[in-house]
Design a protein around this motif. Sequence first.
Motif, PDB file in Angstrom:
ATOM      1  N   ARG A  53      -9.951  -8.708  -4.893  1.00  0.00           N
ATOM      2  CA  ARG A  53      -9.906  -7.509  -5.738  1.00  0.00           C
ATOM      3  C   ARG A  53     -10.741  -6.404  -5.113  1.00  0.00           C
ATOM      4  O   ARG A  53     -10.346  -5.241  -5.068  1.00  0.00           O
ATOM      5  CB  ARG A  53     -10.409  -7.876  -7.134  1.00  0.00           C
ATOM      6  N   ASP A  54     -11.928  -6.777  -4.618  1.00  0.00           N
ATOM      7  CA  ASP A  54     -12.818  -5.762  -4.062  1.00  0.00           C
ATOM      8  C   ASP A  54     -12.391  -5.274  -2.695  1.00  0.00           C
ATOM      9  O   ASP A  54     -12.612  -4.127  -2.331  1.00  0.00           O
ATOM     10  CB  ASP A  54     -14.248  -6.326  -3.982  1.00  0.00           C
ATOM     11  N   LEU A  55     -11.801  -6.159  -1.906  1.00  0.00           N
ATOM     12  CA  LEU A  55     -11.464  -5.780  -0.531  1.00  0.00           C
ATOM     13  C   LEU A  55     -10.086  -5.155  -0.410  1.00  0.00           C
ATOM     14  O   LEU A  55      -9.872  -4.273   0.406  1.00  0.00           O
ATOM     15  CB  LEU A  55     -11.534  -7.006   0.383  1.00  0.00           C
ATOM     16  N   TYR A  56      -9.144  -5.615  -1.205  1.00  0.00           N
ATOM     17  CA  TYR A  56      -7.756  -5.239  -0.949  1.00  0.00           C
ATOM     18  C   TYR A  56      -7.084  -4.447  -2.072  1.00  0.00           C
ATOM     19  O   TYR A  56      -5.934  -4.083  -1.945  1.00  0.00           O
ATOM     20  CB  TYR A  56      -6.932  -6.486  -0.627  1.00  0.00           C
ATOM     21  N   VAL A  62      -0.851  -9.591  -2.092  1.00  0.00           N
ATOM     22  CA  VAL A  62      -0.912  -8.618  -3.185  1.00  0.00           C
ATOM     23  C   VAL A  62       0.495  -8.157  -3.532  1.00  0.00           C
ATOM     24  O   VAL A  62       1.313  -7.920  -2.639  1.00  0.00           O
ATOM     25  CB  VAL A  62      -1.773  -7.396  -2.776  1.00  0.00           C
ATOM     26  N   ASN A  84     -18.545  -0.864  -3.942  1.00  0.00           N
ATOM     27  CA  ASN A  84     -17.601  -0.467  -4.996  1.00  0.00           C
ATOM     28  C   ASN A  84     -18.336  -0.179  -6.291  1.00  0.00           C
ATOM     29  O   ASN A  84     -18.065   0.808  -6.970  1.00  0.00           O
ATOM     30  CB  ASN A  84     -16.595  -1.593  -5.280  1.00  0.00           C
ATOM     31  N   ARG A 144     -11.907 -12.701  -6.708  1.00  0.00           N
ATOM     32  CA  ARG A 144     -12.776 -11.534  -6.959  1.00  0.00           C
ATOM     33  C   ARG A 144     -12.935 -10.725  -5.675  1.00  0.00           C
ATOM     34  O   ARG A 144     -12.872  -9.505  -5.690  1.00  0.00           O
ATOM     35  CB  ARG A 144     -14.168 -11.974  -7.428  1.00  0.00           C
ATOM     36  N   ASN A 145     -13.196 -11.430  -4.577  1.00  0.00           N
ATOM     37  CA  ASN A 145     -13.378 -10.716  -3.320  1.00  0.00           C
ATOM     38  C   ASN A 145     -12.104  -9.979  -2.907  1.00  0.00           C
ATOM     39  O   ASN A 145     -12.168  -8.870  -2.367  1.00  0.00           O
ATOM     40  CB  ASN A 145     -13.784 -11.695  -2.207  1.00  0.00           C
ATOM     41  N   GLU A 194     -12.076 -19.031  -7.095  1.00  0.00           N
ATOM     42  CA  GLU A 194     -12.368 -17.951  -8.044  1.00  0.00           C
ATOM     43  C   GLU A 194     -13.055 -16.778  -7.333  1.00  0.00           C
ATOM     44  O   GLU A 194     -12.722 -15.614  -7.558  1.00  0.00           O
ATOM     45  CB  GLU A 194     -13.257 -18.512  -9.171  1.00  0.00           C
ATOM     46  N   MET A 195     -13.999 -17.104  -6.462  1.00  0.00           N
ATOM     47  CA  MET A 195     -14.676 -16.045  -5.715  1.00  0.00           C
ATOM     48  C   MET A 195     -13.697 -15.342  -4.777  1.00  0.00           C
ATOM     49  O   MET A 195     -13.782 -14.121  -4.569  1.00  0.00           O
ATOM     50  CB  MET A 195     -15.859 -16.603  -4.927  1.00  0.00           C
ATOM     51  N   TYR A 214     -16.430  -5.048 -15.290  1.00  0.00           N
ATOM     52  CA  TYR A 214     -16.332  -5.749 -14.001  1.00  0.00           C
ATOM     53  C   TYR A 214     -17.709  -5.955 -13.366  1.00  0.00           C
ATOM     54  O   TYR A 214     -17.983  -7.026 -12.817  1.00  0.00           O
ATOM     55  CB  TYR A 214     -15.415  -4.991 -13.025  1.00  0.00           C
ATOM     56  N   GLU A 270     -17.922  -9.521   2.298  1.00  0.00           N
ATOM     57  CA  GLU A 270     -17.163  -9.365   1.064  1.00  0.00           C
ATOM     58  C   GLU A 270     -18.039  -8.806  -0.048  1.00  0.00           C
ATOM     59  O   GLU A 270     -17.600  -7.980  -0.846  1.00  0.00           O
ATOM     60  CB  GLU A 270     -16.566 -10.715   0.633  1.00  0.00           C
ATOM     61  N   ARG A 293     -23.903 -18.877 -10.393  1.00  0.00           N
ATOM     62  CA  ARG A 293     -23.689 -19.621  -9.145  1.00  0.00           C
ATOM     63  C   ARG A 293     -25.015 -19.976  -8.483  1.00  0.00           C
ATOM     64  O   ARG A 293     -25.233 -21.111  -8.039  1.00  0.00           O
ATOM     65  CB  ARG A 293     -22.833 -18.774  -8.197  1.00  0.00           C
ATOM     66  N   VAL A 326     -18.872  -5.028   0.341  1.00  0.00           N
ATOM     67  CA  VAL A 326     -17.834  -4.139  -0.196  1.00  0.00           C
ATOM     68  C   VAL A 326     -17.908  -4.122  -1.721  1.00  0.00           C
ATOM     69  O   VAL A 326     -17.784  -3.065  -2.349  1.00  0.00           O
ATOM     70  CB  VAL A 326     -16.435  -4.577   0.282  1.00  0.00           C
ATOM     71  N   ASP A 382     -15.287 -20.339  -3.068  1.00  0.00           N
ATOM     72  CA  ASP A 382     -14.288 -21.112  -3.804  1.00  0.00           C
ATOM     73  C   ASP A 382     -13.140 -20.192  -4.220  1.00  0.00           C
ATOM     74  O   ASP A 382     -13.175 -18.981  -3.966  1.00  0.00           O
ATOM     75  CB  ASP A 382     -14.913 -21.831  -5.011  1.00  0.00           C
ATOM     76  N   LEU A 403      -9.999 -13.209   3.930  1.00  0.00           N
ATOM     77  CA  LEU A 403     -11.403 -13.021   3.563  1.00  0.00           C
ATOM     78  C   LEU A 403     -12.091 -14.376   3.506  1.00  0.00           C
ATOM     79  O   LEU A 403     -11.431 -15.414   3.582  1.00  0.00           O
ATOM     80  CB  LEU A 403     -11.511 -12.321   2.206  1.00  0.00           C
ATOM     81  N   HIS A 404     -13.403 -14.344   3.379  1.00  0.00           N
ATOM     82  CA  HIS A 404     -14.169 -15.572   3.187  1.00  0.00           C
ATOM     83  C   HIS A 404     -14.655 -15.652   1.752  1.00  0.00           C
ATOM     84  O   HIS A 404     -15.023 -14.635   1.160  1.00  0.00           O
ATOM     85  CB  HIS A 404     -15.373 -15.621   4.129  1.00  0.00           C
ATOM     86  N   TYR A 457       0.805  -1.222   0.000  1.00  0.00           N
ATOM     87  CA  TYR A 457       0.000   0.000   0.000  1.00  0.00           C
ATOM     88  C   TYR A 457       0.834   1.267   0.000  1.00  0.00           C
ATOM     89  O   TYR A 457       0.312   2.363   0.082  1.00  0.00           O
ATOM     90  CB  TYR A 457      -0.939  -0.006   1.215  1.00  0.00           C
ATOM     91  N   TRP A 484     -18.282 -20.092   4.798  1.00  0.00           N
ATOM     92  CA  TRP A 484     -17.312 -20.190   3.709  1.00  0.00           C
ATOM     93  C   TRP A 484     -15.909 -20.289   4.297  1.00  0.00           C
ATOM     94  O   TRP A 484     -15.638 -19.722   5.351  1.00  0.00           O
ATOM     95  CB  TRP A 484     -17.369 -18.940   2.836  1.00  0.00           C
TER      96      TRP A 484
END
Lengths: 281, 93
Positions: B38-41, B11, A80, B35-36, B31-32, A179, A73, A190, A76, B29, B25-26, A7, B4
Motif C-alpha cells: 500500500r505504501d510503496l505501490y 495491483v 507518507n 501494508r508495505n 500482513e506486513m 492509517y 519499506e 509486533r 517510504v 509476513d 518488496l520485503h 498506473y 525478510w
Amino acid sequence: MSFDNAYEALTEDNDTRWAFGTGFTDPLAGMDTSVPSGVDAAELARSCLWLGDDALIMSHRLQEWVAAAPELEDEVALANIGLDLLGQARLLLARAAKADPALVPAVNQSDEDALAFFRAAEDFHNVRLVELAGGDFAFSMARLLVFSTWRLALFQRLVDSPDQVLTAIAAKGVKELTYHRDYAARWVVRLGDGTDLSHERMQAGLDEVWPYVDELFDGENEDDKALREEFDAVMAQVITAGALKQPYLRPVPTAGRHTEHLEPLLAEMQSVARAHPDATW
Amino acid sequence: MSDWPLYEVFVRGKRGLNHVHVGSLHAADDEMALRNARDLYTRRNEGVSIWVVRADHITASSPDEKDPFFAPSGDKVYRHPTFYDIPEDVPHM
C-alpha cells in the motif's frame, strides 16, 4: 485503452490529489473561507494554529527517518505519514491565517509559509510530545501511536465543527490518521510481542513517551473526559496485544511550554526559507 | 540487506480488470507485505485492490526451457483470432 497498466489512470483526470504540484497554490483554493456567524474567529484561528503546529512538527520528526529507517519499506511508509501530516499542517495554518490575519508574521510569503518559517519557538503551540528528539524506532512508534490515537479521536469530533473549512480538513484527516494509527499499532504489537530484546526496547520507548501523554488532555469538560477515555481504551488494547505494561510515570513538570528540542528543530526547518526570504518555489 | 522474504506485488488499478504485477518488496509476513505494498505501490491513489505473494511461492518457467515451452505455439496461426472481425461494441479486446 490498455488494461494492463495499473498506473495508467494517473495521467488522467485533474491533479488535485497531488500534495505538491509545480505551483504551491493556496491550499484552501475554491473553499468558502468566511467564518460562519456564531463562530469566534480568534478562537477558531487559535485551534487551527495549535492543530497545525502539532502536525508540522510531528511531520518534521517523521521526515528525519528518511534515509535512516531500518527498512526501505518503512522509510517510504514514514515519509507518507509525514507528508499526510504536512498536508494537514498546510490546510490548518492557512485556515488559521484566514480566520485571524493578525497571527501571520509580516513577511513577503504565503500565509502558511510565513507561519511555518517565520515564527520563533515561543510562538509555536505544538505539544511537547512531537518535539522530543532522537529516540530509536520503538520510541518513534510509541510516539506515533500516542499521537495518532489522540489526534484521530480529536478529528472525529472536529468533523462536526461549526466551521465548514475545519470540518472538511477533519474529514480528510480522519482517513489519514486511521492509517497512521494502524501502522504504529502494528509495529508496537509486533515489537512488544516479539523477541526479548524487541520487547525490552518497545517497553522503554513507551515509558519514554508516556510522561508527555497527560498534557494532550488538559480539558476539564465532559467531552474532554470522553476523549481521554477513548484514548485510554485504544492504548490499553494495543498495550495488551503487545504484551506490554502500561507505564505509570508522573507527567514531566511544565517548565516552560516547550522542551529544549524545539529550537534546534526550527533552526533546521526554517533555515532555507530564512536564508532566502525572497525565493520563489 | 534485509533478511525478510521477498514478495511480489500485484495491483488492480481503478480502470483495470486484472491484477497486474507492479514490483516487489520485503516484509516479515503476509500482513506486513500488504501494508508495505500500500505504501510503496499505491501512493498516488492508483489501486483498488492489492495481491501479495511470496516470491518463492511462485513457480516460474525457466529461460532454458524457452524453446520447448513457447516455440511450438509460434507457427499455429489458427490459434490467433485474426480471421474474425470484432464488433465495435465488444469491450476489453
